[in-house]
Write an enzyme that holds these catalytic residues in place. Structure first.
Site, mmCIF file in Angstrom:
data_model
loop_
_atom_site.group_PDB
_atom_site.id
_atom_site.type_symbol
_atom_site.label_atom_id
_atom_site.label_comp_id
_atom_site.label_asym_id
_atom_site.label_seq_id
_atom_site.Cartn_x
_atom_site.Cartn_y
_atom_site.Cartn_z
ATOM 1 N N HIS A 134 67.155 -44.775 53.773
ATOM 2 C CA HIS A 134 66.397 -43.475 54.630
ATOM 3 C C HIS A 134 65.570 -44.438 55.531
ATOM 4 O O HIS A 134 64.753 -45.023 55.038
ATOM 5 C CB HIS A 134 65.826 -42.638 53.629
ATOM 6 C CG HIS A 134 65.178 -41.611 54.515
ATOM 7 N ND1 HIS A 134 65.806 -40.317 54.695
ATOM 8 C CD2 HIS A 134 64.075 -41.337 55.182
ATOM 9 C CE1 HIS A 134 64.965 -39.629 55.539
ATOM 10 N NE2 HIS A 134 63.801 -40.215 55.539
ATOM 11 N N CYS A 135 65.763 -44.326 56.844
ATOM 12 C CA CYS A 135 65.084 -45.297 57.881
ATOM 13 C C CYS A 135 63.654 -44.329 58.056
ATOM 14 O O CYS A 135 63.701 -43.240 58.689
ATOM 15 C CB CYS A 135 65.842 -45.414 59.030
ATOM 16 S SG CYS A 135 64.781 -46.523 60.355
ATOM 17 N N PRO A 136 62.578 -44.803 57.994
ATOM 18 C CA PRO A 136 61.218 -44.160 58.278
ATOM 19 C C PRO A 136 61.099 -44.129 59.830
ATOM 20 O O PRO A 136 60.259 -43.101 60.145
ATOM 21 C CB PRO A 136 60.361 -45.225 57.469
ATOM 22 C CG PRO A 136 60.750 -46.459 57.552
ATOM 23 C CD PRO A 136 62.063 -46.192 57.386
#
Length: 437
Positions: A116-118
């Site tokens: 999950h890319c911030p």
């Protein structure tokens, strides 16, 4: 990077911050190059300006698609209560297909979840990976071209370093040029590393999560049977541990084509190209994955996790609840319930005083090794790889997973360990299905 997912302030400002960074590096730099009369060699040529702004346009398109594309979801035609021989997601209350993981930020099982890319507030998954890769490629190309523009101007400053200061760039122009250069350098290094890791994942068809799983598996195999000799499965038999090869590396070109959703190489880098989608019929793309056949049978990945198996053997704490006592308390009056609560509270205080009295009798109680305690606490949070990352750092909700076989209904007595709420839910589903029939 992964830990930034847990900071609410950054989660809300992630996408606006990326947009502000693109504007600063992409357009503030052009304003400086075109309107600073003291910076040599002057404004970029018309050809350079068109190419640079074309890269910026493609960058905006790919970033938008990376952020806005749905990471994918699994839709089951029929209501599923249990799935024998398959992984199970406790949060979705549904089977978990191969290579899928439950994202604690997206609150769903994501197909071929990478992490999950911030900075996109989205999962890099089967459906978003092509856009994410294109975004990184065009971003790095833009940064390299901006670095070329900056190098041209700094080389001129160095070339004229012996001239009087008033013949060089203005003070504010030099400050702006230096600031843009520092930000560009840091961003180039960070995104360059990210691009290398993403291309490696693309070529080997291995997500960041699967790389973490493989590293943990190899570390476990290197330590030998002393790490798993005591582990028993739900059926009371010892769990079989064997060295596994990563099964989804099916060849250089096939890996890349599978990730991009097409064998057409030209579409791999086209900013308006599509992306793979999850099949609707419960079989096919997103549900099943081709394996290379290096293991004795298919479907062995991911390798068993000794920590999860030990936790499963201990049982869920709610399984030790006294449901008969809870039902009895539900029929109590408020005064009876309050009296019972006060009695339990007094008993707890008595046990606490007794425990403290025993601790005071220990002479070396104050000599407890705090560092050892910290190590045990850290180990209790789960295995970490060489970079210090846990599975949770990639966005995976580990509480949603159970070891294979935990949900197997091999015996009628298994219902004794199922929470009361789950039994009621299953009964309602069965009744509803009976009415529908």
């Amino acid at each position: 990077m992964a830990g930034l997912n847990d900071v609410p302030f950054i989660k809300g400002l992630a996408v606006p911050s990326v947009c502000a960074l693109i504007i600063f590096l992409g357009y503030a730099s052009q304003f400086l190059f075109n309107y600073s009369t003291t910076l040599e060699p002057g404004p970029p040529t018309r050809r350079e300006t068109i190419i640079f702004n074309g890269l910026l346009l493609v960058l905006w398109i790919t970033y938008y698609r990376t952020v806005a594309t749905d990471p994918g979801r699994y839709i089951f035609k029929d209501r599923v209560i249990e799935a024998e021989g398959q992984r199970w997601c406790n949060k979705c209350a549904a089977p978990k297909p191969p290579r899928a993981h439950h994202c604690r930020h997206c609150a769903r099982c994501v197909p071929r979840m990478d992490h999950h890319c911030p900075w996109t507030r989205n999962c890099v998954s089967m459906t978003t990976f092509p856009h994410f890769l294109r975004f990184l490629i065009y971003t790095n190309m833009s940064l390299w071209m901006l670095g070329y523009f900056l190098w041209q101007r700094f080389s001129k400053i160095w070339e004229h370093r012996r001239l009087p200061a008033y013949l060089g760039p203005s003070f504010y122009g030099l400050i702006c040029l230096s600031l843009i250069s520092i930000v560009n350098f840091v961003t180039t290094v960070a995104l360059g590393i990210m691009l290398i890791n993403t291309v490696k994942s693309w070529v080997f068809n291995q997500t960041m999560i699967e790389g973490w799983e493989q590293e943990r598996h190899e570390a476990l195999m290197d330590k030998g049977p002393k790490e798993w000799w005591d582990i028993m499965g739900p059926d009371g038999e010892k769990v079989r541990f064997e060295r596994l090869e990563f099964p989804y590396d099916i060849g250089f070109f096939s890996n890349m084509a599978q990730a991009m959703g097409t064998h057409n190489v030209l579409l791999w880098f086209f900013p308006f190209a599509g992306n793979p989608t999850v099949a609707k019929d419960g079989n096919g793309q997103g549900w099943t994955w081709e394996e290379n056949g290096f293991n004795r049978i298919e479907g062995l990945w991911p390798p068993p996790d000794p920590d999860k198996l030990r936790r499963a053997a201990r049982g869920w704490p709610a399984g030790n609840r006294n449901y008969a006592e809870e039902l009895r308390q539900a029929n109590m009056s408020s005064s009876e319930y309050k009296a019972g609560f006060l009695k339990r509270q007094a008993d707890d205080e008595k046990r606490k005083r007794h425990l403290m009295a025993e601790l005071e009798e220990v002479d070396d109680f104050d000599m407890y090794d705090d560092e050892e305690y910290d190590r045990e606490l850290d180990q209790g949070l789960g295995w970490v790889n060489s970079d210090g990352d846990r599975l949770r750092d990639y966005g995976v909700d580990e509480e949603a997973s159970e070891p294979e076989g935990v949900n197997d209904d091999d015996d009628d007595d298994d219902d004794d360990d199922v929470p009361l709420a789950e039994l009621i839910r299953r009964r309602k589903i069965l009744k509803k299905d009976g009415l529908d029939d």
